[in-house]
Design an enzyme around this catalytic site. Structure first.
Site, PDB file in Angstrom:
ATOM      1  N   TYR A  89      -4.745   3.580   7.924  1.00  0.00           N
ATOM      2  CA  TYR A  89      -6.231   3.211   7.982  1.00  0.00           C
ATOM      3  C   TYR A  89      -6.862   3.569   9.236  1.00  0.00           C
ATOM      4  O   TYR A  89      -6.736   4.706  10.013  1.00  0.00           O
ATOM      5  CB  TYR A  89      -6.168   1.459   7.780  1.00  0.00           C
ATOM      6  N   SER A 137       0.715  -1.292  -0.134  1.00  0.00           N
ATOM      7  CA  SER A 137       0.061  -0.087   0.063  1.00  0.00           C
ATOM      8  C   SER A 137       0.942   1.266   0.016  1.00  0.00           C
ATOM      9  O   SER A 137       0.192   2.329  -0.354  1.00  0.00           O
ATOM     10  CB  SER A 137      -0.801   0.161   1.223  1.00  0.00           C
ATOM     11  N   VAL A 181       1.036  -3.681   3.710  1.00  0.00           N
ATOM     12  CA  VAL A 181       1.068  -4.991   4.280  1.00  0.00           C
ATOM     13  C   VAL A 181       2.327  -6.032   4.229  1.00  0.00           C
ATOM     14  O   VAL A 181       2.380  -6.969   4.719  1.00  0.00           O
ATOM     15  CB  VAL A 181      -0.217  -5.968   3.895  1.00  0.00           C
TER      16      VAL A 181
HETATM   17  N1  GLN Z   1      -2.274  -5.231  -2.189  1.00  0.00           N
HETATM   18  C1  GLN Z   1      -2.860  -4.980  -0.888  1.00  0.00           C
HETATM   19  C2  GLN Z   1      -4.261  -5.365  -0.768  1.00  0.00           C
HETATM   20  O1  GLN Z   1      -5.103  -4.914  -1.649  1.00  0.00           O
HETATM   21  C3  GLN Z   1      -2.771  -3.809  -0.227  1.00  0.00           C
HETATM   22  C4  GLN Z   1      -3.084  -3.722   1.090  1.00  0.00           C
HETATM   23  C5  GLN Z   1      -2.175  -3.116   2.162  1.00  0.00           C
HETATM   24  O2  GLN Z   1      -0.995  -2.930   1.881  1.00  0.00           O
HETATM   25  N2  GLN Z   1      -2.654  -2.431   3.323  1.00  0.00           N
HETATM   26  O3  GLN Z   1      -4.948  -5.912   0.181  1.00  0.00           O
END
Ligand code: GLN
Length: 307
Positions: free
Chosen positions: A243, A63, A261
């Site tokens: 978030y 993300s 993530v």
């Molecule tokens: N590619 C991940 C997803 O869409 C990215 C989420 C993240 O890093 N929070 O779930």
């Protein structure tokens, strides 16, 4: 300030926390990473870097890539983009469907998944398709990190596509409200490729320096955003970058930051430096457990926060 010494202290103090949290296993390829790793790099205006841990170990920025895509999008769309995606913290998980239904397919901000998928949709419309949009993002990643080797990991992107139901649902829901132009599957797949961009903390810290210096890379003078746009990206990182833990991050760390993530977090100290930290185990909000703590230690030890 003796930054190397401070980073060494953090590396030592963080050790007991490296076992805490859980790697993201909803993307199977990410679950294969050795979970107890740690790296931290800071890059100053002069280009001088200080690192500890595995700062040359590549990881999936996930993300954090949303910051890059949004930086491109505000350059192209300016105000019209805000009809399709808001700038408010969501107070919900990054992949929540509930709020999107209530708010008629307009995601709260570009850093939750729905918002980032809309940004990808907009970029694909503007650049004329998936391939060109992805190339633009990759080139942007290469330019800001001054490293033409930056690429994405197709194994990670494919792995995420196999478990894409939730992200596809977000995109379909937006399409049902008329907030989508391109083919849902194609946009989500391209968004996964964007998320699968690979960097290490040395690359990442260098890459985000433009946000610490009003949109212009202080090392080579290249301008990526104007001052107003850079202010906006930083404001969004501060309020939405983590978030539903964005308030906590602001409270404990006190810097604009963005997590992924893959376990990476980037944070900027305006006019001073950019910081990248990586440790794959995540807290319950999907943010690096040790990474968050390391940044908290850094701002407590140095007094370098925006507050
Ligand atoms: N590619 C991940 C997803 O869409 C990215 C989420 C993240 O890093 N929070 O779930």
């Amino acid at each position: 300030m003796n930054y190397q010494q401070i980073l060494k202290e953090i590396e030592k103090e963080i050790q007991p926390s490296l076992q805490k949290g859980k790697v993201a296993d909803y993307i199977p390829a990410l679950a294969e990473v050795d979970p107890n790793q740690f790296a931290m790099t800071i890059t100053l205006k002069s280009g001088e870097q200080f690192s500890v841990g595995k700062s040359q170990e590549d990881f999936s920025i996930q993300s954090i890539s949303k910051v890059l895509a949004f930086s491109l999008a505000i350059n192209i769309y300016s105000k019209s983009l805000y009809k399709r995606v808001g700038v408010e913290p969501s107070g919900n998980a990054f992949n929540s469907l509930v709020q999107l239904e209530y708010e008629q397919g307009i995601p709260r901000n570009p850093f939750i998944n729905a918002g980032a998928i809309v940004v990808m949709d907009a970029l694909m419309s503007h650049y004329g398709g998936d391939y060109l949009a992805l190339e633009k993002i990759l080139n942007f990643a290469r330019d800001i990190s001054a490293n033409q080797e930056i690429k994405f990991d197709s194994t990670v992107a494919k792995s995420e596509m196999e478990y894409a139901s939730r992200n596809l649902s977000l995109a379909h829901l937006m399409k049902s409200f008329g907030n989508f132009d391109n083919d849902v599957r194609n946009v989500v797949q391209t968004y996964f490729k964007q998320c699968a961009i690979v960097m290490n903390t040395e690359n990442l810290s260098r890459a985000m320096l433009y946000l610490a210096f009003d949109g212009t890379d202080p090392i080579n003078g290249r301008s990526f955003l104007n001052e107003l746009q850079a202010k906006r990206v930083n404001a969004l990182m501060l309020t939405c970058g983590h978030y539903d833990a964005s308030g906590e991050f602001a409270y404990n760390v006190g810097l604009p930051g963005k997590s992924g993530v893959g376990g990476g977090i980037v944070a900027v100290v305006p006019d001073v430096m950019s910081i990248a930290v990586w440790s794959p185990r995540l807290n319950s909000y999907g943010n690096s457990y040790a990474g968050t703590l390391a940044l908290q230690m850094f701002t407590s030890k140095t007094g370098l926060s925006i507050f």
